[in-house]
Design an enzyme around this catalytic site. Sequence first.
Site, short mmCIF file in Angstrom:
data_model
loop_
_atom_site.label_atom_id
_atom_site.label_comp_id
_atom_site.label_asym_id
_atom_site.label_seq_id
_atom_site.Cartn_x
_atom_site.Cartn_y
_atom_site.Cartn_z
N LYS A 1 42.18 31.07 31.62
CA LYS A 1 41.68 31.71 32.84
C LYS A 1 41.99 33.19 32.73
O LYS A 1 43.15 33.59 32.61
CB LYS A 1 42.37 31.10 34.06
CG LYS A 1 41.90 31.72 35.36
CD LYS A 1 42.57 31.07 36.57
CE LYS A 1 42.10 31.72 37.85
NZ LYS A 1 42.89 31.25 39.00
N CYS B 1 49.98 33.08 42.76
CA CYS B 1 49.74 31.70 42.34
C CYS B 1 51.04 30.91 42.13
O CYS B 1 51.00 29.77 41.66
CB CYS B 1 48.90 31.67 41.08
SG CYS B 1 47.26 32.38 41.32
N CYS C 1 46.99 24.92 42.85
CA CYS C 1 47.54 26.27 42.77
C CYS C 1 48.27 26.57 44.07
O CYS C 1 48.26 25.76 44.99
CB CYS C 1 46.44 27.30 42.51
SG CYS C 1 47.12 28.85 41.84
N TYR D 1 28.70 27.01 41.59
CA TYR D 1 28.21 27.09 42.97
C TYR D 1 26.70 26.88 43.02
O TYR D 1 26.14 26.73 44.10
CB TYR D 1 28.59 28.45 43.59
CG TYR D 1 30.08 28.69 43.51
CD1 TYR D 1 30.94 28.11 44.43
CD2 TYR D 1 30.64 29.45 42.48
CE1 TYR D 1 32.31 28.29 44.34
CE2 TYR D 1 32.01 29.64 42.38
CZ TYR D 1 32.83 29.05 43.31
OH TYR D 1 34.20 29.22 43.21
N CYS E 1 48.16 30.01 45.52
CA CYS E 1 47.82 31.32 46.11
C CYS E 1 47.21 31.25 47.51
O CYS E 1 47.34 32.19 48.28
CB CYS E 1 46.94 32.13 45.16
SG CYS E 1 45.53 31.24 44.50
N ARG F 1 37.89 35.11 46.52
CA ARG F 1 39.09 35.46 47.31
C ARG F 1 38.75 35.62 48.79
O ARG F 1 39.59 35.39 49.65
CB ARG F 1 39.77 36.69 46.72
CG ARG F 1 40.36 36.33 45.36
CD ARG F 1 41.09 37.48 44.72
NE ARG F 1 41.43 37.11 43.34
CZ ARG F 1 41.83 37.96 42.42
NH1 ARG F 1 41.97 39.24 42.72
NH2 ARG F 1 42.11 37.55 41.19
N SER G 1 32.63 32.75 41.15
CA SER G 1 31.96 33.29 42.34
C SER G 1 31.19 34.57 42.04
O SER G 1 30.09 34.78 42.55
CB SER G 1 33.00 33.53 43.42
OG SER G 1 34.04 34.38 42.95
N GLU H 1 46.19 29.54 24.45
CA GLU H 1 46.32 28.83 25.73
C GLU H 1 45.66 27.45 25.64
O GLU H 1 46.21 26.46 26.11
CB GLU H 1 45.65 29.64 26.86
CG GLU H 1 46.36 30.94 27.23
CD GLU H 1 47.58 30.73 28.12
OE1 GLU H 1 47.94 29.55 28.39
OE2 GLU H 1 48.19 31.73 28.55
N LYS I 1 37.31 30.22 31.71
CA LYS I 1 36.92 30.79 33.00
C LYS I 1 37.11 32.29 32.97
O LYS I 1 38.17 32.73 32.53
CB LYS I 1 37.82 30.15 34.07
CG LYS I 1 37.59 30.64 35.47
CD LYS I 1 38.50 29.91 36.41
CE LYS I 1 38.33 30.39 37.82
NZ LYS I 1 39.20 29.68 38.73
N ARG J 1 47.05 39.75 39.29
CA ARG J 1 47.44 38.55 38.56
C ARG J 1 47.55 38.79 37.05
O ARG J 1 47.54 37.85 36.26
CB ARG J 1 46.44 37.42 38.81
CG ARG J 1 46.19 37.09 40.28
CD ARG J 1 45.77 35.64 40.44
NE ARG J 1 45.02 35.33 41.66
CZ ARG J 1 45.54 35.28 42.88
NH1 ARG J 1 46.83 35.56 43.08
NH2 ARG J 1 44.78 34.96 43.92
C1 PBG Z 1 43.12 30.98 42.25
C2 PBG Z 1 41.71 30.77 41.85
C3 PBG Z 1 40.77 31.78 41.69
C4 PBG Z 1 39.58 31.15 41.35
C5 PBG Z 1 39.83 29.79 41.31
N1 PBG Z 1 41.16 29.57 41.62
C6 PBG Z 1 40.88 33.23 41.90
C7 PBG Z 1 41.99 33.99 41.32
O1 PBG Z 1 42.59 33.63 40.32
O2 PBG Z 1 42.26 35.03 41.90
C8 PBG Z 1 38.30 31.85 41.11
C9 PBG Z 1 37.07 31.05 41.23
C10 PBG Z 1 35.85 31.82 41.47
O3 PBG Z 1 35.83 33.07 41.46
O4 PBG Z 1 34.82 31.18 41.68
N2 PBG Z 1 44.02 30.08 41.71
ZN ZN Z 2 46.08 30.70 42.32
#
Ligand code: PBG
Ligand code: ZN
Length: 322
Positions: free
Chosen positions: A194, A129, A119, A312, A121, A204, A273, A232, A247, A216
Amino acid sequence: MFPKQRLRRLRRSENIRKMVQETHLSLDDLVYPVFVGEGLSEPQVIESMPGIRRIPPQMVHDEMQEIRADGISAVMLFGIPKVKDGLGSAAYDQDGVVQNAIRETRRSTPDMVIMADVCMCQYTDTGHCGIYKKGAVDNDTTIQYLGEIATSYAKAGVDVVSPSAMMDGQVAAIREHLDKGGYTNVAIMAHSAKHHSSLYAPFRDAADCAPKQGDRSEYQVSYANPRQAMMEVALDIEEGVDIVMIKPAMTYLDLVAESRRRFDIPIAAYSVSGEYALVHAAHAQGMIDKNAVMLEVLGSIKRAGADIIITYFAREVSGLLR
Ligand code: PBG
Ligand code: ZN
Protein backbone atom coordinates in the site's frame (compact mmCIF):
# COMPACT_ATOMS: atom_id res chain seq x y z
CA MET A 1 7.16 -11.12 -41.77
CA PHE A 2 5.15 -8.70 -43.91
CA PRO A 3 3.55 -9.34 -46.34
CA LYS A 4 3.06 -12.92 -45.04
CA GLN A 5 2.20 -11.99 -41.48
CA ARG A 6 -0.79 -9.67 -41.17
CA LEU A 7 -2.21 -9.21 -37.70
CA ARG A 8 -5.19 -7.36 -39.11
CA ARG A 9 -6.62 -10.71 -40.37
CA LEU A 10 -7.82 -11.50 -36.84
CA ARG A 11 -9.31 -8.06 -36.33
CA ARG A 12 -11.70 -8.16 -39.27
CA SER A 13 -14.96 -8.82 -37.48
CA GLU A 14 -16.29 -8.53 -34.00
CA ASN A 15 -16.67 -12.29 -33.61
CA ILE A 16 -13.12 -12.99 -34.75
CA ARG A 17 -11.87 -10.31 -32.38
CA LYS A 18 -13.81 -11.92 -29.54
CA MET A 19 -12.33 -15.36 -30.30
CA VAL A 20 -8.78 -14.11 -29.91
CA GLN A 21 -9.47 -11.86 -26.92
CA GLU A 22 -6.69 -12.63 -24.45
CA THR A 23 -8.00 -11.23 -21.17
CA HIS A 24 -11.51 -10.87 -19.82
CA LEU A 25 -13.08 -8.70 -17.19
CA SER A 26 -15.78 -10.44 -15.17
CA LEU A 27 -18.21 -9.30 -12.50
CA ASP A 28 -16.95 -12.27 -10.46
CA ASP A 29 -13.63 -10.48 -10.01
CA LEU A 30 -15.01 -7.26 -8.55
CA VAL A 31 -15.31 -6.16 -4.93
CA TYR A 32 -17.49 -3.15 -4.10
CA PRO A 33 -16.51 -0.95 -1.12
CA VAL A 34 -19.37 0.05 1.21
CA PHE A 35 -19.18 2.85 3.79
CA VAL A 36 -21.42 2.55 6.85
CA GLY A 37 -21.81 5.56 9.14
CA GLU A 38 -22.77 4.89 12.73
CA GLY A 39 -25.63 7.08 13.93
CA LEU A 40 -26.68 8.28 10.45
CA SER A 41 -30.39 8.47 9.76
CA GLU A 42 -30.03 9.34 6.05
CA PRO A 43 -27.46 8.37 3.43
CA GLN A 44 -24.75 11.04 3.04
CA VAL A 45 -23.33 11.88 -0.37
CA ILE A 46 -19.55 12.16 -0.68
CA GLU A 47 -18.82 15.24 -2.79
CA SER A 48 -15.48 13.99 -4.10
CA MET A 49 -16.88 10.57 -5.09
CA PRO A 50 -19.92 11.04 -7.32
CA GLY A 51 -22.41 8.19 -6.85
CA ILE A 52 -20.87 6.90 -3.61
CA ARG A 53 -22.61 7.44 -0.27
CA ARG A 54 -22.17 6.67 3.38
CA ILE A 55 -25.15 4.62 4.39
CA PRO A 56 -26.84 4.36 7.80
CA PRO A 57 -26.65 0.96 9.55
CA GLN A 58 -30.37 0.36 9.08
CA MET A 59 -29.89 0.58 5.29
CA VAL A 60 -27.26 -2.17 5.13
CA HIS A 61 -29.84 -4.92 4.72
CA ASP A 62 -31.53 -3.45 1.61
CA GLU A 63 -28.34 -2.02 0.14
CA MET A 64 -26.68 -5.45 0.17
CA GLN A 65 -29.62 -7.00 -1.62
CA GLU A 66 -29.43 -4.31 -4.31
CA ILE A 67 -25.67 -4.80 -4.72
CA ARG A 68 -26.21 -8.54 -5.01
CA ALA A 69 -29.00 -7.97 -7.54
CA ASP A 70 -26.49 -6.02 -9.65
CA GLY A 71 -24.52 -9.26 -9.88
CA ILE A 72 -21.79 -8.30 -7.44
CA SER A 73 -20.79 -11.09 -5.08
CA ALA A 74 -18.26 -9.41 -2.78
CA VAL A 75 -18.20 -6.25 -0.67
CA MET A 76 -15.51 -4.51 1.36
CA LEU A 77 -16.94 -2.88 4.49
CA PHE A 78 -15.60 0.36 5.97
CA GLY A 79 -17.05 1.86 9.15
CA ILE A 80 -17.26 5.43 10.34
CA PRO A 81 -17.79 5.33 14.13
CA LYS A 82 -19.44 8.00 16.27
CA VAL A 83 -16.62 8.11 18.80
CA LYS A 84 -12.85 8.26 18.25
CA ASP A 85 -10.30 7.88 21.06
CA GLY A 86 -6.63 7.21 21.75
CA LEU A 87 -7.01 3.45 21.62
CA GLY A 88 -9.46 3.29 18.71
CA SER A 89 -11.80 1.31 20.95
CA ALA A 90 -14.80 1.47 18.62
CA ALA A 91 -12.81 -0.62 16.14
CA TYR A 92 -12.91 -3.81 18.23
CA ASP A 93 -16.26 -3.25 19.94
CA GLN A 94 -18.42 -6.33 19.32
CA ASP A 95 -21.33 -3.90 18.87
CA GLY A 96 -19.29 -1.65 16.53
CA VAL A 97 -20.48 -0.29 13.20
CA VAL A 98 -18.58 -2.82 11.06
CA GLN A 99 -19.36 -5.80 13.31
CA ASN A 100 -23.08 -4.98 13.07
CA ALA A 101 -22.86 -4.45 9.31
CA ILE A 102 -21.19 -7.86 8.92
CA ARG A 103 -24.03 -9.55 10.83
CA GLU A 104 -26.68 -7.62 8.87
CA THR A 105 -25.04 -8.45 5.52
CA ARG A 106 -24.91 -12.13 6.40
CA ARG A 107 -28.64 -12.02 7.25
CA SER A 108 -29.71 -10.14 4.12
CA THR A 109 -27.46 -11.80 1.52
CA PRO A 110 -26.18 -15.13 2.86
CA ASP A 111 -24.03 -15.86 -0.19
CA MET A 112 -22.29 -12.45 -0.29
CA VAL A 113 -18.52 -12.66 0.22
CA ILE A 114 -18.02 -10.31 3.15
CA MET A 115 -14.68 -8.57 3.36
CA ALA A 116 -13.92 -5.91 5.96
CA ASP A 117 -11.14 -3.38 6.32
CA VAL A 118 -8.93 -3.85 9.38
CA CYS A 119 -7.36 -0.55 10.39
CA MET A 120 -7.52 2.07 13.12
CA CYS A 121 -7.47 5.44 11.34
CA GLN A 122 -11.25 5.93 11.37
CA TYR A 123 -11.24 5.10 15.08
CA THR A 124 -8.23 6.89 16.59
CA ASP A 125 -8.38 10.56 17.61
CA THR A 126 -5.05 11.10 15.79
CA GLY A 127 -6.39 9.77 12.48
CA HIS A 128 -3.35 7.50 12.23
CA CYS A 129 -3.54 3.82 11.32
CA GLY A 130 -2.21 2.71 14.71
CA ILE A 131 -1.79 3.52 18.38
CA TYR A 132 0.28 6.61 19.13
CA LYS A 133 3.07 6.29 21.69
CA LYS A 134 5.76 8.91 22.31
CA GLY A 135 4.89 10.89 19.21
CA ALA A 136 4.80 8.01 16.74
CA VAL A 137 2.65 5.08 15.69
CA ASP A 138 3.82 2.12 17.76
CA ASN A 139 4.08 -0.88 15.44
CA ASP A 140 4.13 -3.78 17.87
CA THR A 141 1.32 -2.45 20.05
CA THR A 142 -0.81 -1.75 17.00
CA ILE A 143 -0.58 -5.22 15.48
CA GLN A 144 -2.07 -6.71 18.66
CA TYR A 145 -5.05 -4.37 18.28
CA LEU A 146 -5.36 -5.30 14.62
CA GLY A 147 -5.57 -8.93 15.75
CA GLU A 148 -8.40 -7.96 18.15
CA ILE A 149 -10.28 -6.13 15.39
CA ALA A 150 -9.96 -9.09 13.02
CA THR A 151 -11.19 -11.49 15.70
CA SER A 152 -14.23 -9.31 16.42
CA TYR A 153 -15.09 -9.35 12.68
CA ALA A 154 -14.61 -13.12 12.62
CA LYS A 155 -17.06 -13.47 15.51
CA ALA A 156 -19.59 -11.44 13.52
CA GLY A 157 -19.21 -13.75 10.52
CA VAL A 158 -16.74 -12.10 8.13
CA ASP A 159 -15.23 -14.17 5.30
CA VAL A 160 -12.10 -12.13 4.62
CA VAL A 161 -10.30 -9.57 6.80
CA SER A 162 -8.28 -6.94 5.00
CA PRO A 163 -5.58 -5.20 7.04
CA SER A 164 -4.67 -1.79 5.58
CA ALA A 165 -2.54 -0.30 8.37
CA MET A 166 0.84 -1.16 6.80
CA MET A 167 2.30 -2.25 10.15
CA ASP A 168 5.18 -4.73 10.00
CA GLY A 169 4.05 -8.18 11.09
CA GLN A 170 0.34 -7.36 10.83
CA VAL A 171 -0.48 -10.50 8.86
CA ALA A 172 1.34 -12.82 11.30
CA ALA A 173 -0.33 -11.16 14.31
CA ILE A 174 -3.81 -11.34 12.76
CA ARG A 175 -3.34 -14.97 11.70
CA GLU A 176 -2.26 -15.85 15.22
CA HIS A 177 -5.24 -14.10 16.83
CA LEU A 178 -7.70 -15.67 14.38
CA ASP A 179 -6.31 -19.16 14.82
CA LYS A 180 -6.25 -18.84 18.61
CA GLY A 181 -9.91 -17.83 18.49
CA GLY A 182 -10.74 -20.87 16.39
CA TYR A 183 -11.28 -18.86 13.20
CA THR A 184 -8.89 -20.86 11.08
CA ASN A 185 -11.16 -20.50 8.03
CA VAL A 186 -11.24 -16.71 7.94
CA ALA A 187 -8.97 -15.54 5.12
CA ILE A 188 -6.61 -12.56 5.09
CA MET A 189 -6.35 -10.26 2.09
CA ALA A 190 -3.62 -7.83 3.10
CA HIS A 191 -2.97 -4.39 1.65
CA SER A 192 0.54 -5.71 1.13
CA ALA A 193 2.07 -3.00 -1.01
CA LYS A 194 0.00 0.00 0.00
CA HIS A 195 1.65 3.15 -1.24
CA HIS A 196 1.82 6.60 0.27
CA SER A 197 -0.48 8.03 -2.38
CA SER A 198 -2.25 11.31 -3.00
CA LEU A 199 -4.99 9.34 -4.73
CA TYR A 200 -6.57 8.50 -1.34
CA ALA A 201 -7.88 12.04 -0.79
CA PRO A 202 -11.55 11.40 -1.67
CA PHE A 203 -11.58 8.30 0.54
CA ARG A 204 -10.51 10.37 3.52
CA ASP A 205 -13.63 12.49 3.03
CA ALA A 206 -15.69 9.33 2.81
CA ALA A 207 -14.20 7.60 5.83
CA ASP A 208 -13.18 10.66 7.86
CA CYS A 209 -9.73 9.24 8.51
CA ALA A 210 -7.19 11.90 7.53
CA PRO A 211 -4.28 12.13 10.00
CA LYS A 212 -4.67 15.20 12.24
CA GLN A 213 -0.90 15.74 12.13
CA GLY A 214 1.80 14.56 9.76
CA ASP A 215 1.13 11.96 7.10
CA ARG A 216 1.41 8.22 6.57
CA SER A 217 4.90 8.18 5.02
CA GLU A 218 6.32 6.43 8.11
CA TYR A 219 4.32 3.33 7.33
CA GLN A 220 3.18 3.35 3.69
CA VAL A 221 5.57 2.57 0.80
CA SER A 222 6.92 5.40 -1.37
CA TYR A 223 5.90 5.28 -5.02
CA ALA A 224 9.61 5.49 -5.82
CA ASN A 225 10.41 2.13 -4.16
CA PRO A 226 9.32 -0.87 -6.23
CA ARG A 227 11.82 -3.25 -4.59
CA GLN A 228 10.44 -2.43 -1.12
CA ALA A 229 6.96 -3.05 -2.47
CA MET A 230 7.99 -6.52 -3.62
CA MET A 231 9.54 -7.22 -0.21
CA GLU A 232 6.24 -6.28 1.40
CA VAL A 233 4.45 -8.81 -0.82
CA ALA A 234 7.03 -11.53 -0.14
CA LEU A 235 6.89 -10.98 3.63
CA ASP A 236 3.09 -11.13 3.72
CA ILE A 237 3.25 -14.47 1.92
CA GLU A 238 5.76 -15.75 4.47
CA GLU A 239 3.45 -14.56 7.27
CA GLY A 240 0.60 -16.64 5.86
CA VAL A 241 -1.51 -14.20 3.87
CA ASP A 242 -4.16 -15.69 1.54
CA ILE A 243 -4.43 -12.85 -1.00
CA VAL A 244 -1.93 -10.02 -1.55
CA MET A 245 -2.98 -6.57 -2.69
CA ILE A 246 -1.29 -3.79 -4.61
CA LYS A 247 -2.73 -0.33 -4.00
CA PRO A 248 -3.46 2.00 -5.80
CA ALA A 249 -3.97 0.10 -9.07
CA MET A 250 -3.66 2.30 -12.14
CA THR A 251 -0.38 3.96 -11.21
CA TYR A 252 1.19 0.70 -9.91
CA LEU A 253 0.42 -1.79 -12.68
CA ASP A 254 4.14 -2.58 -13.00
CA LEU A 255 3.99 -4.02 -9.48
CA VAL A 256 0.86 -6.03 -10.23
CA ALA A 257 2.63 -7.53 -13.25
CA GLU A 258 5.84 -8.17 -11.31
CA SER A 259 3.89 -9.87 -8.49
CA ARG A 260 2.11 -12.02 -11.08
CA ARG A 261 5.48 -13.11 -12.51
CA ARG A 262 7.00 -13.89 -9.12
CA PHE A 263 4.15 -15.44 -7.09
CA ASP A 264 1.32 -17.94 -7.53
CA ILE A 265 -0.87 -16.48 -4.77
CA PRO A 266 -4.08 -14.62 -5.77
CA ILE A 267 -3.44 -10.94 -6.40
CA ALA A 268 -5.87 -8.10 -5.75
CA ALA A 269 -5.51 -4.53 -6.94
CA TYR A 270 -7.36 -1.67 -5.25
CA SER A 271 -8.54 0.92 -7.73
CA VAL A 272 -8.72 3.72 -5.19
CA SER A 273 -10.98 6.72 -4.65
CA GLY A 274 -8.73 9.11 -6.58
CA GLU A 275 -8.73 6.86 -9.64
CA TYR A 276 -12.53 6.87 -9.52
CA ALA A 277 -12.68 10.65 -9.00
CA LEU A 278 -10.38 11.37 -11.96
CA VAL A 279 -12.61 9.49 -14.36
CA HIS A 280 -15.80 11.02 -13.00
CA ALA A 281 -14.41 14.55 -13.04
CA ALA A 282 -13.22 14.28 -16.62
CA HIS A 283 -16.58 12.79 -17.61
CA ALA A 284 -18.48 15.62 -15.88
CA GLN A 285 -16.47 18.08 -17.97
CA GLY A 286 -17.43 16.23 -21.14
CA MET A 287 -13.80 15.34 -21.76
CA ILE A 288 -14.08 11.54 -21.90
CA ASP A 289 -16.63 8.75 -22.31
CA LYS A 290 -16.92 7.41 -18.77
CA ASN A 291 -18.14 3.91 -19.63
CA ALA A 292 -15.44 3.31 -22.21
CA VAL A 293 -12.70 4.63 -19.94
CA MET A 294 -13.99 2.60 -17.01
CA LEU A 295 -13.80 -0.61 -19.05
CA GLU A 296 -10.32 0.27 -20.31
CA VAL A 297 -9.04 1.09 -16.82
CA LEU A 298 -10.45 -2.08 -15.24
CA GLY A 299 -9.32 -4.11 -18.27
CA SER A 300 -5.78 -2.86 -17.87
CA ILE A 301 -5.73 -3.99 -14.24
CA LYS A 302 -6.80 -7.48 -15.31
CA ARG A 303 -4.25 -7.50 -18.12
CA ALA A 304 -1.48 -6.61 -15.67
CA GLY A 305 -2.34 -9.79 -13.78
CA ALA A 306 -4.80 -8.98 -11.00
CA ASP A 307 -7.31 -11.70 -10.11
CA ILE A 308 -9.45 -9.43 -7.96
CA ILE A 309 -10.24 -5.72 -8.36
CA ILE A 310 -11.60 -3.65 -5.51
CA THR A 311 -13.40 -0.82 -7.27
CA TYR A 312 -16.02 1.90 -6.74
CA PHE A 313 -16.95 1.30 -10.40
CA ALA A 314 -18.31 -2.18 -9.61
CA ARG A 315 -21.98 -1.22 -9.68
CA GLU A 316 -21.71 1.17 -12.64
CA VAL A 317 -19.84 -1.39 -14.71
CA SER A 318 -22.13 -4.28 -13.77
CA GLY A 319 -24.69 -3.43 -16.45
CA LEU A 320 -21.96 -3.42 -19.09
CA LEU A 321 -20.53 -6.79 -18.05
CA ARG A 322 -23.71 -8.79 -17.76
C1 PBG B 1 -6.85 3.70 5.54
C2 PBG B 1 -7.28 3.45 4.15
C3 PBG B 1 -7.13 4.33 3.09
C4 PBG B 1 -7.70 3.73 1.99
C5 PBG B 1 -8.18 2.49 2.39
N1 PBG B 1 -7.91 2.33 3.74
C6 PBG B 1 -6.58 5.70 3.05
C7 PBG B 1 -5.28 6.00 3.66
O1 PBG B 1 -4.40 5.15 3.81
O2 PBG B 1 -5.12 7.16 4.00
C8 PBG B 1 -7.79 4.33 0.63
C9 PBG B 1 -8.81 3.79 -0.28
C10 PBG B 1 -9.20 4.69 -1.37
O3 PBG B 1 -8.63 5.78 -1.58
O4 PBG B 1 -10.13 4.31 -2.08
N2 PBG B 1 -6.42 2.58 6.23
ZN1 ZN C 1 -5.67 3.24 8.23
